[in-house]
Design a protein around this motif. Structure first.
Motif, PDB file in Angstrom:
ATOM      1  N   ILE A   1     -16.245 -69.967  -6.141  1.00 30.75           N
ATOM      2  CA  ILE A   1     -17.412 -69.096  -6.257  1.00 30.75           C
ATOM      3  C   ILE A   1     -17.443 -68.096  -5.105  1.00 30.75           C
ATOM      4  N   GLU A   2     -17.205 -68.587  -3.894  1.00 29.70           N
ATOM      5  CA  GLU A   2     -17.208 -67.695  -2.726  1.00 29.70           C
ATOM      6  C   GLU A   2     -16.153 -66.606  -2.859  1.00 29.70           C
ATOM      7  N   ILE A   3     -14.947 -66.998  -3.232  1.00 30.77           N
ATOM      8  CA  ILE A   3     -13.855 -66.025  -3.350  1.00 30.77           C
ATOM      9  C   ILE A   3     -14.162 -65.000  -4.432  1.00 30.77           C
ATOM     10  N   PHE A   4     -14.645 -65.471  -5.585  1.00 30.85           N
ATOM     11  CA  PHE A   4     -14.984 -64.554  -6.669  1.00 30.85           C
ATOM     12  C   PHE A   4     -16.052 -63.557  -6.223  1.00 30.85           C
ATOM     13  N   CYS A   5     -17.131 -64.051  -5.619  1.00 32.80           N
ATOM     14  CA  CYS A   5     -18.229 -63.173  -5.206  1.00 32.80           C
ATOM     15  C   CYS A   5     -17.775 -62.190  -4.131  1.00 32.80           C
ATOM     16  N   GLU A   6     -16.977 -62.663  -3.188  1.00 30.48           N
ATOM     17  CA  GLU A   6     -16.501 -61.775  -2.129  1.00 30.48           C
ATOM     18  C   GLU A   6     -15.609 -60.668  -2.677  1.00 30.48           C
ATOM     19  N   GLN A   7     -14.778 -61.014  -3.671  1.00 32.98           N
ATOM     20  CA  GLN A   7     -13.910 -59.995  -4.283  1.00 32.98           C
ATOM     21  C   GLN A   7     -14.725 -58.980  -5.084  1.00 32.98           C
ATOM     22  N   LEU A   8     -15.808 -59.452  -5.712  1.00 31.67           N
ATOM     23  CA  LEU A   8     -16.707 -58.517  -6.398  1.00 31.67           C
ATOM     24  C   LEU A   8     -17.315 -57.533  -5.407  1.00 31.67           C
ATOM     25  N   ILE A   9     -17.870 -58.073  -4.327  1.00 34.19           N
ATOM     26  CA  ILE A   9     -18.549 -57.242  -3.331  1.00 34.19           C
ATOM     27  C   ILE A   9     -17.569 -56.265  -2.681  1.00 34.19           C
ATOM     28  N   ALA A  10     -16.334 -56.727  -2.447  1.00 36.74           N
ATOM     29  CA  ALA A  10     -15.325 -55.876  -1.806  1.00 36.74           C
ATOM     30  C   ALA A  10     -14.710 -54.873  -2.775  1.00 36.74           C
ATOM     31  N   GLY A  11     -15.019 -54.981  -4.041  1.00 37.86           N
ATOM     32  CA  GLY A  11     -14.462 -54.059  -5.029  1.00 37.86           C
ATOM     33  C   GLY A  11     -13.026 -54.356  -5.399  1.00 37.86           C
ATOM     34  N   LYS A  12     -12.538 -55.553  -5.065  1.00 36.37           N
ATOM     35  CA  LYS A  12     -11.158 -55.922  -5.397  1.00 36.37           C
ATOM     36  C   LYS A  12     -11.006 -56.254  -6.885  1.00 36.37           C
ATOM     37  N   ILE A  13     -12.096 -56.663  -7.515  1.00 31.73           N
ATOM     38  CA  ILE A  13     -12.118 -56.855  -8.965  1.00 31.73           C
ATOM     39  C   ILE A  13     -13.310 -56.086  -9.511  1.00 31.73           C
TER      40      ILE A  13
ATOM     41  N   GLU B   1     -25.726 -84.114  -5.212  1.00 34.65           N
ATOM     42  CA  GLU B   1     -25.408 -83.492  -3.923  1.00 34.65           C
ATOM     43  C   GLU B   1     -24.488 -82.288  -4.088  1.00 34.65           C
ATOM     44  N   TYR B   2     -23.438 -82.435  -4.897  1.00 35.68           N
ATOM     45  CA  TYR B   2     -22.501 -81.319  -5.038  1.00 35.68           C
ATOM     46  C   TYR B   2     -23.138 -80.170  -5.819  1.00 35.68           C
ATOM     47  N   TYR B   3     -24.006 -80.493  -6.779  1.00 34.59           N
ATOM     48  CA  TYR B   3     -24.722 -79.436  -7.499  1.00 34.59           C
ATOM     49  C   TYR B   3     -25.552 -78.601  -6.522  1.00 34.59           C
ATOM     50  N   ARG B   4     -26.213 -79.264  -5.564  1.00 34.28           N
ATOM     51  CA  ARG B   4     -26.993 -78.527  -4.565  1.00 34.28           C
ATOM     52  C   ARG B   4     -26.093 -77.654  -3.696  1.00 34.28           C
ATOM     53  N   GLN B   5     -24.885 -78.130  -3.408  1.00 33.84           N
ATOM     54  CA  GLN B   5     -23.944 -77.308  -2.634  1.00 33.84           C
ATOM     55  C   GLN B   5     -23.554 -76.054  -3.417  1.00 33.84           C
ATOM     56  N   ILE B   6     -23.359 -76.220  -4.712  1.00 35.52           N
ATOM     57  CA  ILE B   6     -23.031 -75.064  -5.563  1.00 35.52           C
ATOM     58  C   ILE B   6     -24.184 -74.058  -5.560  1.00 35.52           C
ATOM     59  N   GLN B   7     -25.410 -74.564  -5.682  1.00 34.54           N
ATOM     60  CA  GLN B   7     -26.578 -73.674  -5.694  1.00 34.54           C
ATOM     61  C   GLN B   7     -26.739 -72.953  -4.357  1.00 34.54           C
ATOM     62  N   LYS B   8     -26.477 -73.642  -3.254  1.00 27.80           N
ATOM     63  CA  LYS B   8     -26.553 -73.008  -1.936  1.00 27.80           C
ATOM     64  C   LYS B   8     -25.508 -71.900  -1.816  1.00 27.80           C
TER      65      LYS B   8
ATOM     66  N   SER C   1     -26.615 -63.687  -3.560  1.00 33.74           N
ATOM     67  CA  SER C   1     -27.666 -63.453  -4.557  1.00 33.74           C
ATOM     68  C   SER C   1     -27.500 -62.122  -5.291  1.00 33.74           C
ATOM     69  N   ASP C   2     -26.874 -61.133  -4.641  1.00 33.93           N
ATOM     70  CA  ASP C   2     -26.715 -59.826  -5.283  1.00 33.93           C
ATOM     71  C   ASP C   2     -25.757 -59.870  -6.466  1.00 33.93           C
ATOM     72  N   VAL C   3     -24.826 -60.835  -6.453  1.00 29.98           N
ATOM     73  CA  VAL C   3     -23.838 -60.896  -7.547  1.00 29.98           C
ATOM     74  C   VAL C   3     -23.800 -62.271  -8.215  1.00 29.98           C
ATOM     75  N   SER C   4     -24.711 -63.161  -7.828  1.00 30.60           N
ATOM     76  CA  SER C   4     -24.655 -64.532  -8.363  1.00 30.60           C
ATOM     77  C   SER C   4     -24.887 -64.594  -9.860  1.00 30.60           C
ATOM     78  N   ASP C   5     -25.498 -63.543 -10.434  1.00 30.23           N
ATOM     79  CA  ASP C   5     -25.702 -63.530 -11.894  1.00 30.23           C
ATOM     80  C   ASP C   5     -24.381 -63.378 -12.633  1.00 30.23           C
TER      81      ASP C   5
END
Length: 330
Positions: free
Chosen positions: A191-203, A231-238, A244-248
């Motif tokens: 999730i982190e990698i996907f969101c970061e690549q979105l924000i960076a415009g790499k994808i 517990e792991y579900y809460r980690q995913i939500q965090k 939040s800008d691209v979590s949708d």
């Protein structure tokens, strides 16, 4: 040739192992006309009547296809109650699942079958190399990837178009993960990698990441790390909250029926798994995705490496991993 197939008639707690079991039975049924099925329960019991029937049947080969329990208790009972049968049979044993977590039992299996006509079957080259560390006779260890049902998983253009329309998708790029949402599968990392690549415009900014599966509590057994329910579900939500800008653009579907997985594979454009799971000896979800026409981005961890074929390397890109004190790193 008459053969006996040994497995627990009660399905595994791990759905992927249940599918592996079913597909292996179907594969053997396409080869052998006469098959005896023997129930070797999750509680490590086998009926003496079944052992007697095996001894009197004229069966020549016995095949173990389940991931747990290990064959040791079955073999000990067979040797005790039907010693002549034990000595005359050929043995084929599929080695997968929690193999490294039950090493003392597997050592007993190796000792019981030493100098016997036996084949150990791994599902990938990496798994074969791992098993070879514990068996001196390298020539009795073979590789046979787990089968995938072509009728269940193959590309269907109409299914792709129909499901994308249902989801409101047009030309957007869809990345897909299917399987358990568990710590070692590295869901939060993806999730982190996907969101970061979105924000960076790499994808492309209109890309989506569909995550299909339910959350478990497994943790990291080999490090003694367990997790509480949820517990792991809460980690995913965090993790999603951090972006939040691209979590949708990250869609958590929860569990879906196995019969519905094909439409997700057909709908998507790329399969993604950065798993470093301790028993990633093959990867049924990866095999299903590739059989459905999806290119894949995977770690080179364990059995995943076997999915990259030299003649078409672009269809499966591998991410390097290295061992650290806790989880492997990318």
């Amino acid at each position: 040739m008459k053969v006996a197939i040994v497995y627990s008639f009660k399905p595994s707690e791990w759905f992927s192992c249940t599918i592996i079991n079913k597909n292996l039975r179907a594969a053997y049924e396409s080869i052998y006309d006469e098959i005896m099925y023997i129930d070797y329960t999750r509680k490590r019991t086998v009926e003496e009547e079944d052992l007697k029937a095996l001894a009197e049947s004229g069966i020549e080969k016995i095949i173990f296809i389940d991931h747990i329990p290990t064959p040791v208790d079955f073999l000990l009972k067979l040797k005790k109650f039907e010693p002549e049968c034990f000595e005359r049979l050929e043995y084929t044993i599929h080695v997968f699942g929690d193999f490294p977590l039950y090493m003392p039992e597997w050592r007993s299996v190796f000792e019981l079958l030493e100098d016997m006509p036996v084949k150990f079957i791994a599902a990938s080259k990496k798994q074969k190399l791992f098993v070879e560390k514990f068996i001196p006779q390298k020539d009795i260890i073979f590789v046979s990837p787990f089968p995938v049902g072509e009728s269940e998983f193959s590309y269907d253009a109409k299914k792709r178009e129909g499901f994308r329309t249902e989801l409101g998708l047009k030309n957007e790029t869809v990345f897909l993960y299917t399987g358990r949402l568990t710590y070692q599968k590295r869901i939060t990392d993806m999730i982190e990698i996907f969101c970061e690549q979105l924000i960076a415009g790499k994808i492309a900014r209109d890309s989506y990441f569909y995550i299909v599966g339910g959350v478990d509590t497994l943790g990291v057994p080999y490090l003694g790390v367990s997790q509480l329910l949820g517990e792991y579900y809460r980690q995913i939500q965090k993790t999603l909250a951090k972006y939040s800008d691209v979590s949708d653009r990250v869609i958590l579907t929860g569990r879906v029926e196995n019969s519905d997985l094909k439409k997700y594979y057909c709908m998507a454009d790329c399969y993604l798994s950065l798993s470093t799971y301790h028993d990633e000896d093959y990867g049924m979800s990866v095999a299903e995705a590739l059989c459905s026409g999806l290119p894949a981005i995977l770690t080179n961890w364990a059995g995943y490496q076997s999915f990259q074929l030299s003649e078409r390397p672009e269809l499966c890109r591998l991410v390097d991993t290295r061992l650290e004190q806790d989880l492997p790193q990318f």
